[in-house]
Design a protein around this motif. Sequence first.
Motif: not given
Length: 312
Positions: A74, A79-80, A97-98, A101-102
């Motif tokens: 965190s 961005d990714y 949470r993201w 983005a993976w």
Amino acid sequence: MKIAYMGSSDFSVPFLEKIDDSRHEVTGVFTYQDKKRGRGRKLMPNPVKKCAESRGIPVHEISGCGAVFMEELSTVSFDYVVVVSFGMILPPEVFKRWPGAWLNVHPSMLPAYRGPSPMISVLLDGADVTGVTINEVVYEVDAGRIFAQTGFNIADCDSLDDLEERTVKFGAPLLINVLDLIEDDRYEPRPQGSRGITYTVKIAAGDLRIDWSAGAGEIVNRIRALSSKPGAYTKYRDGNIKILRASVIAKGNKDASAGEIIYADKNEGLIVNCGEGGAVSLKMLQPQGKKPMDYKSYINGYGPETGSIMGK
């Protein structure tokens, strides 16, 4: 784009270098903590950490993917997240949470060969084609949407080392192309679908030992799949020998036992009888505690005897 990177192995390094040399910015690298290695058992960094530090990229060393990992992630602007041979299972919380983005670099043509050992498994199977996939990371192993993939041929003599090199050759530019297109908002991933799904398993210590009662093709595929690391091995005399290169001989000696050396000659070769009426010609060997050597050097230095048995 800003990229957080997760990896740990030699295979992972060229992908990190390729991103860092591109128009994208690597804002942080996540990798496992230093481990004790070598005879002196000194703490040593893994290849990804060494690469990142040499390029001035911030490194976050972790021992797992729990609360501390989440907190450190965190603090990084990205961005990714790109994951290549990370060696840790990501918890479902990171995808909540993201979300979206993976990205992962998977060394097979997904959905075939999902799981931890795709390159080893494709060689064990004796396949003649494989590939590399850039896919979305989701909690289900290697099941995310596909951004891009490309295939390539496998030669009969290719080893794991050869396959890793070719996967990097095709996969690294493919990854950069995907990142560029995502940044330009010109990419739409596609679902994998339900056909052609196969799975691999983690290679265990027992999988490294050569079973000379198997067929010649199966034995050679095992040698190729594990060369040069961790290496398929056989017991001989008082130690273990890694077999790094070998080829199939069409006919063995029907009167000889599995694992029996039927030729040990610098001209004829170092040939071992095996199951199903075949034999294997050993080309490159590594005795325990020694450097790799060709079969002629092994014959000169160790004097293997015709009629003696490997594997016992």
